[in-house]
Design a protein around this motif. Structure first.
Motif, mmCIF file in Angstrom:
data_model
loop_
_atom_site.group_PDB
_atom_site.id
_atom_site.type_symbol
_atom_site.label_atom_id
_atom_site.label_comp_id
_atom_site.label_asym_id
_atom_site.label_seq_id
_atom_site.Cartn_x
_atom_site.Cartn_y
_atom_site.Cartn_z
ATOM 1 N N GLU A 46 -26.983 11.906 -30.457
ATOM 2 C CA GLU A 46 -27.712 12.480 -31.582
ATOM 3 C C GLU A 46 -29.072 11.804 -31.726
ATOM 4 O OE1 GLU A 46 -25.442 12.192 -35.204
ATOM 5 O OE2 GLU A 46 -23.620 12.922 -34.232
ATOM 6 N N PHE A 47 -30.009 12.559 -32.284
ATOM 7 C CA PHE A 47 -31.282 11.966 -32.681
ATOM 8 C C PHE A 47 -31.845 12.755 -33.852
ATOM 9 C CE2 PHE A 47 -32.744 15.241 -29.806
ATOM 10 C CZ PHE A 47 -33.956 15.659 -30.333
ATOM 11 N N HIS A 48 -32.772 12.130 -34.544
ATOM 12 C CA HIS A 48 -33.443 12.728 -35.687
ATOM 13 C C HIS A 48 -34.848 13.134 -35.254
ATOM 14 C CE1 HIS A 48 -30.538 11.023 -38.677
ATOM 15 N NE2 HIS A 48 -30.362 10.178 -37.676
ATOM 16 N N LEU A 49 -35.177 14.399 -35.382
ATOM 17 C CA LEU A 49 -36.545 14.853 -35.143
ATOM 18 C C LEU A 49 -37.256 14.805 -36.490
ATOM 19 C CD1 LEU A 49 -38.614 16.051 -33.118
ATOM 20 C CD2 LEU A 49 -37.926 18.292 -33.987
ATOM 21 N N GLN A 50 -38.235 13.949 -36.574
ATOM 22 C CA GLN A 50 -38.939 13.719 -37.833
ATOM 23 C C GLN A 50 -40.242 14.514 -37.850
ATOM 24 O OE1 GLN A 50 -40.024 9.623 -38.327
ATOM 25 N NE2 GLN A 50 -40.306 9.830 -40.530
ATOM 26 N N ASN A 51 -40.502 15.203 -38.950
ATOM 27 C CA ASN A 51 -41.761 15.918 -39.122
ATOM 28 C C ASN A 51 -42.844 14.874 -39.347
ATOM 29 O OD1 ASN A 51 -43.837 17.655 -39.654
ATOM 30 N ND2 ASN A 51 -42.848 18.702 -41.348
ATOM 31 N N PHE A 52 -43.325 14.339 -38.231
ATOM 32 C CA PHE A 52 -44.264 13.209 -38.260
ATOM 33 C C PHE A 52 -45.185 13.329 -37.066
ATOM 34 C CE2 PHE A 52 -45.343 8.801 -37.042
ATOM 35 C CZ PHE A 52 -45.963 8.389 -38.209
ATOM 36 N N HIS A 53 -46.464 13.094 -37.313
ATOM 37 C CA HIS A 53 -47.468 13.213 -36.256
ATOM 38 C C HIS A 53 -48.310 11.946 -36.213
ATOM 39 C CE1 HIS A 53 -50.383 14.949 -33.554
ATOM 40 N NE2 HIS A 53 -51.349 14.830 -34.435
ATOM 41 N N ASN A 54 -48.238 11.255 -35.091
ATOM 42 C CA ASN A 54 -49.074 10.087 -34.833
ATOM 43 C C ASN A 54 -49.275 10.047 -33.326
ATOM 44 O OD1 ASN A 54 -49.629 7.324 -33.927
ATOM 45 N ND2 ASN A 54 -49.484 6.804 -36.100
ATOM 46 N N GLU A 55 -50.427 10.501 -32.885
ATOM 47 C CA GLU A 55 -50.676 10.674 -31.458
ATOM 48 C C GLU A 55 -50.474 9.394 -30.650
ATOM 49 O OE1 GLU A 55 -54.080 12.851 -29.122
ATOM 50 O OE2 GLU A 55 -53.799 13.727 -31.127
ATOM 51 N N GLU A 56 -50.928 8.278 -31.170
ATOM 52 C CA GLU A 56 -50.781 7.022 -30.434
ATOM 53 C C GLU A 56 -49.302 6.683 -30.226
ATOM 54 O OE1 GLU A 56 -52.129 2.338 -30.575
ATOM 55 O OE2 GLU A 56 -52.925 3.713 -32.078
ATOM 56 N N LEU A 57 -48.501 6.844 -31.264
ATOM 57 C CA LEU A 57 -47.069 6.603 -31.150
ATOM 58 C C LEU A 57 -46.428 7.586 -30.170
ATOM 59 C CD1 LEU A 57 -44.324 5.350 -32.065
ATOM 60 C CD2 LEU A 57 -44.307 7.096 -33.865
ATOM 61 N N GLN A 58 -46.692 8.861 -30.344
ATOM 62 C CA GLN A 58 -46.081 9.909 -29.516
ATOM 63 C C GLN A 58 -46.386 9.722 -28.042
ATOM 64 O OE1 GLN A 58 -46.888 12.718 -33.283
ATOM 65 N NE2 GLN A 58 -47.784 13.413 -31.391
ATOM 66 N N ASN A 59 -47.604 9.350 -27.723
ATOM 67 C CA ASN A 59 -48.004 9.198 -26.330
ATOM 68 C C ASN A 59 -47.452 7.928 -25.686
ATOM 69 O OD1 ASN A 59 -49.352 11.638 -26.305
ATOM 70 N ND2 ASN A 59 -51.280 10.729 -26.947
ATOM 71 N N ASN A 60 -46.802 7.077 -26.495
ATOM 72 C CA ASN A 60 -46.201 5.847 -25.972
ATOM 73 C C ASN A 60 -44.710 5.778 -26.228
ATOM 74 O OD1 ASN A 60 -48.480 4.035 -24.947
ATOM 75 N ND2 ASN A 60 -49.272 4.824 -26.872
ATOM 76 N N TYR A 61 -44.124 6.870 -26.717
ATOM 77 C CA TYR A 61 -42.706 6.914 -27.072
ATOM 78 C C TYR A 61 -41.927 7.453 -25.881
ATOM 79 C CZ TYR A 61 -38.991 7.267 -30.625
ATOM 80 O OH TYR A 61 -37.856 7.093 -31.383
ATOM 81 N N MET A 62 -40.867 6.744 -25.504
ATOM 82 C CA MET A 62 -40.021 7.182 -24.394
ATOM 83 C C MET A 62 -38.557 7.044 -24.779
ATOM 84 S SD MET A 62 -41.825 5.644 -20.998
ATOM 85 C CE MET A 62 -42.598 4.161 -21.610
ATOM 86 N N LEU A 63 -37.764 7.953 -24.271
ATOM 87 C CA LEU A 63 -36.323 7.933 -24.487
ATOM 88 C C LEU A 63 -35.625 8.170 -23.159
ATOM 89 C CD1 LEU A 63 -36.350 10.258 -27.584
ATOM 90 C CD2 LEU A 63 -35.650 7.881 -27.627
ATOM 91 N N GLU A 64 -34.447 7.595 -23.025
ATOM 92 C CA GLU A 64 -33.621 7.880 -21.857
ATOM 93 C C GLU A 64 -32.365 8.595 -22.340
ATOM 94 O OE1 GLU A 64 -31.394 5.802 -18.038
ATOM 95 O OE2 GLU A 64 -32.188 4.523 -19.617
ATOM 96 N N LEU A 65 -32.120 9.752 -21.772
ATOM 97 C CA LEU A 65 -30.901 10.513 -22.032
ATOM 98 C C LEU A 65 -30.066 10.463 -20.763
ATOM 99 C CD1 LEU A 65 -29.185 12.471 -23.763
ATOM 100 C CD2 LEU A 65 -30.555 14.337 -22.790
ATOM 101 N N CYS A 66 -28.933 9.791 -20.820
ATOM 102 C CA CYS A 66 -28.042 9.664 -19.667
ATOM 103 C C CYS A 66 -27.072 10.841 -19.676
ATOM 104 C CB CYS A 66 -27.270 8.347 -19.723
ATOM 105 S SG CYS A 66 -28.344 6.893 -19.783
ATOM 106 N N VAL A 67 -27.037 11.584 -18.580
ATOM 107 C CA VAL A 67 -26.212 12.793 -18.496
ATOM 108 C C VAL A 67 -25.271 12.700 -17.296
ATOM 109 C CG1 VAL A 67 -27.986 14.188 -19.631
ATOM 110 C CG2 VAL A 67 -27.922 14.090 -17.132
ATOM 111 N N GLU A 68 -24.273 13.560 -17.307
ATOM 112 C CA GLU A 68 -23.287 13.578 -16.237
ATOM 113 C C GLU A 68 -23.780 14.329 -15.000
ATOM 114 O OE1 GLU A 68 -18.926 13.523 -17.672
ATOM 115 O OE2 GLU A 68 -19.245 15.467 -16.699
ATOM 116 N N ASP A 69 -24.492 15.432 -15.210
ATOM 117 C CA ASP A 69 -24.919 16.291 -14.105
ATOM 118 C C ASP A 69 -26.409 16.585 -14.233
ATOM 119 O OD1 ASP A 69 -25.367 18.266 -12.206
ATOM 120 O OD2 ASP A 69 -23.560 19.405 -12.708
#
Length: 117
Positions: A46-69
Motif C-alpha cells: 500500500e501507499f498514500h498518493l498525496q495531493n502535493f506538488h514539489n518538483e525538487e522532491l518529486q524529481n528525487n523521489y524513488m520507490l522500489e516495488l518488489c513483484v513476483e513476475d
C-alpha cells in the motif's frame, strides 16, 4: 518491537486527478480517495498518493516495488499503453548494476519507480 507495514506518502505532482488515474491504470486498487489523499493497494503493498506538488522532491523521489513476475508487469504496462497515454519514461526489464532485474518507470509527477523481482 514489531513493524507491520511501511506506507510511503508519494507526491502527486501538479495534476492530482491525472496521478490517481495513472495508478489506477497501472493496476493499483483504490482503498480510499479524497481531494487530498488516495490510498492505493496491490496485493499486500500500500501507499498514500498525496495531493502535493514539489518538483525538487518529486524529481528525487524513488520507490522500489518488489513483484513476483516482472515480465507480467512489463506486459501490463505495454498492453495498457501507460507510457504513451501519460508520456512517461520507462525502461524494459533489465539487470541493474546492483544485481536486480528491474523496470524503471517514471510516474506523472517525476517519481522513479524501480519495479523489481
Amino acid at each position: 518491537m514489531k513493524a507491520l507495514k511501511l506506507r510511503p506518502f508519494v507526491p502527486s505532482g501538479g495534476d492530482y486527478p491525472r496521478a490517481v488515474q495513472f495508478y489506477t491504470d497501472l493496476g493499483f486498487e483504490k482503498l480510499f480517495t479524497s481531494e487530498e489523499l488516495t490510498i492505493f493497494k496491490v496485493d499486500e503493498t500500500e501507499f498514500h498518493l498525496q495531493n502535493f506538488h514539489n518538483e525538487e522532491l518529486q524529481n528525487n523521489y524513488m520507490l522500489e516495488l518488489c513483484v513476483e513476475d516482472l515480465d507480467a508487469w512489463w506486459q501490463h504496462i505495454q498492453k495498457a499503453g501507460i507510457v504513451e497515454k501519460y508520456h512517461l519514461g520507462a525502461k524494459a526489464p533489465q539487470i541493474q548494476p546492483y544485481g536486480k532485474r528491474a523496470i524503471h518507470l517514471i510516474d506523472p509527477a517525476g517519481v522513479l519507480w524501480h519495479i523489481t523481482e
